[in-house]
Design a protein around this motif. Structure first.
Motif, PDB file in Angstrom:
ATOM      1  N   TRP A   1      19.192 -20.248 -16.996  1.00 55.18           N
ATOM      2  CA  TRP A   1      19.976 -19.217 -16.317  1.00 55.18           C
ATOM      3  C   TRP A   1      21.294 -19.769 -15.803  1.00 55.18           C
ATOM      4  CZ3 TRP A   1      16.025 -17.677 -11.927  1.00 55.18           C
ATOM      5  CH2 TRP A   1      15.876 -18.738 -11.042  1.00 55.18           C
TER       6      TRP A   1
ATOM      7  N   TRP B   1      25.016 -15.778 -12.484  1.00 56.09           N
ATOM      8  CA  TRP B   1      24.066 -14.665 -12.401  1.00 56.09           C
ATOM      9  C   TRP B   1      23.432 -14.622 -11.017  1.00 56.09           C
ATOM     10  CZ3 TRP B   1      20.754 -15.928 -17.379  1.00 56.09           C
ATOM     11  CH2 TRP B   1      21.577 -15.840 -18.519  1.00 56.09           C
TER      12      TRP B   1
ATOM     13  N   SER C   1      27.261  -5.718 -13.586  1.00 55.70           N
ATOM     14  CA  SER C   1      26.129  -5.147 -14.327  1.00 55.70           C
ATOM     15  C   SER C   1      25.668  -6.089 -15.433  1.00 55.70           C
ATOM     16  CB  SER C   1      26.538  -3.795 -14.927  1.00 55.70           C
ATOM     17  OG  SER C   1      26.860  -2.870 -13.907  1.00 55.70           O
TER      18      SER C   1
ATOM     19  N   GLY D   1      22.007  -7.692 -15.718  1.00 54.56           N
ATOM     20  CA  GLY D   1      21.212  -7.450 -16.919  1.00 54.56           C
ATOM     21  C   GLY D   1      20.757  -8.738 -17.571  1.00 54.56           C
ATOM     22  N   SER D   2      21.641  -9.738 -17.594  1.00 54.83           N
ATOM     23  CA  SER D   2      21.297 -11.032 -18.185  1.00 54.83           C
ATOM     24  C   SER D   2      20.199 -11.718 -17.385  1.00 54.83           C
ATOM     25  CB  SER D   2      22.540 -11.923 -18.248  1.00 54.83           C
ATOM     26  OG  SER D   2      23.554 -11.351 -19.052  1.00 54.83           O
TER      27      SER D   2
ATOM     28  N   GLU E   1      17.947 -10.262 -15.382  1.00 54.60           N
ATOM     29  CA  GLU E   1      16.691  -9.531 -15.547  1.00 54.60           C
ATOM     30  C   GLU E   1      16.069  -9.812 -16.915  1.00 54.60           C
ATOM     31  OE1 GLU E   1      16.934  -5.678 -12.605  1.00 54.60           O
ATOM     32  OE2 GLU E   1      17.851  -5.478 -14.589  1.00 54.60           O
ATOM     33  N   ALA E   2      16.927  -9.961 -17.943  1.00 54.05           N
ATOM     34  CA  ALA E   2      16.406 -10.299 -19.274  1.00 54.05           C
ATOM     35  C   ALA E   2      15.801 -11.699 -19.261  1.00 54.05           C
ATOM     36  CB  ALA E   2      17.535 -10.205 -20.306  1.00 54.05           C
ATOM     37  N   PHE E   3      16.430 -12.608 -18.533  1.00 50.51           N
ATOM     38  CA  PHE E   3      15.930 -13.984 -18.470  1.00 50.51           C
ATOM     39  C   PHE E   3      14.590 -14.056 -17.730  1.00 50.51           C
ATOM     40  CE2 PHE E   3      15.479 -18.040 -16.289  1.00 50.51           C
ATOM     41  CZ  PHE E   3      15.665 -18.946 -17.323  1.00 50.51           C
ATOM     42  N   THR E   4      14.506 -13.353 -16.597  1.00 47.59           N
ATOM     43  CA  THR E   4      13.281 -13.409 -15.796  1.00 47.59           C
ATOM     44  C   THR E   4      12.174 -12.536 -16.370  1.00 47.59           C
ATOM     45  OG1 THR E   4      14.010 -11.597 -14.347  1.00 47.59           O
ATOM     46  CG2 THR E   4      14.596 -13.859 -13.687  1.00 47.59           C
ATOM     47  N   GLY E   5      12.568 -11.522 -17.135  1.00 46.49           N
ATOM     48  CA  GLY E   5      11.577 -10.591 -17.654  1.00 46.49           C
ATOM     49  C   GLY E   5      11.079  -9.612 -16.622  1.00 46.49           C
ATOM     50  N   ASP E   6      11.784  -9.540 -15.488  1.00 47.14           N
ATOM     51  CA  ASP E   6      11.377  -8.652 -14.397  1.00 47.14           C
ATOM     52  C   ASP E   6      12.536  -7.762 -13.969  1.00 47.14           C
ATOM     53  OD1 ASP E   6       8.648  -9.553 -13.822  1.00 47.14           O
ATOM     54  OD2 ASP E   6       9.614 -11.444 -13.242  1.00 47.14           O
ATOM     55  N   LYS E   7      12.193  -6.556 -13.547  1.00 45.63           N
ATOM     56  CA  LYS E   7      13.174  -5.675 -12.926  1.00 45.63           C
ATOM     57  C   LYS E   7      13.394  -6.134 -11.491  1.00 45.63           C
ATOM     58  CE  LYS E   7      14.068  -0.740 -12.216  1.00 45.63           C
ATOM     59  NZ  LYS E   7      13.489   0.625 -12.297  1.00 45.63           N
TER      60      LYS E   7
END
Length: 311
Positions: free
Chosen positions: A3, A7, A35, A39-40, A42-48
């Motif tokens: 990451w 971010w 944004s 988004g990056s 959240e994509a990395f963590t896999g969580d909202k």
């Protein structure tokens, strides 16, 4: 894939401010950039990390967990970045000072270009300033509150008096007559019918003044909530309305006849202002120079402040 530190900075800014637009302003980047960073991440963590509502970004449980994990490390990284950042003139000392916005604007702002050292001004809540001073992130604070940290010392240098003012075009004859007669019950009734200005951060001034002089909490809400006390003074200048503010912030407007000093109260409400420093500092000469500037300005404002209100 790893990451990106940006971010995390963006995530923290969204968490602290509550909106994408406010985070963008704080970080000096575009809202689409904010944004994209979120988004990056959240994509990395896999969580909202946030639930999007119409008015606010609400952190999810995962978002809260991430914030608690990164908060202190990010603070340490930012402190290191500030400390080790290469300056254009490395031989100049860099002094970090905490105070409220109005204190800076009315006392120190005009003297910045005279200083032979770098200066970083930070605004915020007084307890946080005390913590930052104790942690070495600030070198001097100007505060009406004394903390309990053993490493810090506080030296009183002046007092601010909380006063009732009115716009220059406000008809205050009846209120002044009632104040002269000490008919405070009628004064309260008249004042509640007038237009009032305040700030979200300084409602305490109005509350404390009201309790001190009228013996109860104010049972009305200001008509206009503006960003800071400087805005109140500008709004009232040659206009109509009332506010309760520290005297040093309005003395120039009073001297110019743009604002009226209506009443200092039967029992004046005063706060002592302190210089707060660490007990041991390598910047003593620079701090003493700043303190002299504050003291000189306060002496000038005290001379300019000539009460003409009923007492």
């Amino acid at each position: 894939m790893r990451w990106n530190l940006e971010w995390l900075r963006t995530f923290k800014a969204i968490y602290d401010t509550g909106t994408l637009s406010a985070a963008a302003q704080e970080l000096f980047i575009s809202q689409p950039g904010v944004s994209l960073h979120l988004g990056s991440l959240e994509a990395f963590t896999g969580d909202k990390l946030f639930d999007r509502s119409a008015r606010r970004m609400v952190p999810t449980e995962k978002g809260k967990m991430l914030y608690n994990c990164i908060l202190e490390p990010l603070k340490k990284l930012e402190a290191a970045e500030q400390h080790f950042h290469k300056r254009t003139q490395p031989d100049r000392a860099t002094i970090s000072v905490g105070m409220c916005f109005e204190t800076f604007q009315y006392t120190l702002e005009e003297h910045i270009n005279e200083l032979p050292f770098n200066l970083i001004i930070k605004f915020g809540e007084y307890p946080q300033m005390q913590q930052d001073l104790d942690n070495g992130l600030l070198d001097l604070i100007v505060t009406p509150q004394k903390g309990s940290q053993q490493n810090l010392e506080y030296r009183p240098f002046t007092k601010e008096r909380i006063v009732l003012i009115a716009g220059g075009n406000t008809d205050t004859q009846e209120i002044e007559r009632l104040l002269g007669a000490n008919d405070l019950k009628q004064v309260v009734q008249l004042l509640k019918q007038e237009l009032w200005y305040s700030t979200a951060a300084d409602m305490e001034h109005l509350k404390n003044f009201w309790i001190k002089n009228f013996g109860k909490h104010p049972d009305f809400s200001p008509n206009y909530i503006v960003p800071n006390i400087s805005s109140i003074i500008r709004c009232l200048s040659d206009c109509v309305g009332f506010s309760v503010v520290p005297d040093f912030l309005c003395c120039e407007a009073i001297a110019a006849g743009k604002v009226k000093l209506l009443w200092e109260g039967n029992t004046p409400l005063e706060n002592t202002l302190y210089f707060g420093t660490r007990k041991k500092t390598m910047y003593q000469p620079e701090i003493e120079r700043l303190e002299r500037l504050f003291q000189q300005k306060w002496e000038w404002m005290a001379d300019a402040h000539q009460p003409s209100a009923a007492s």
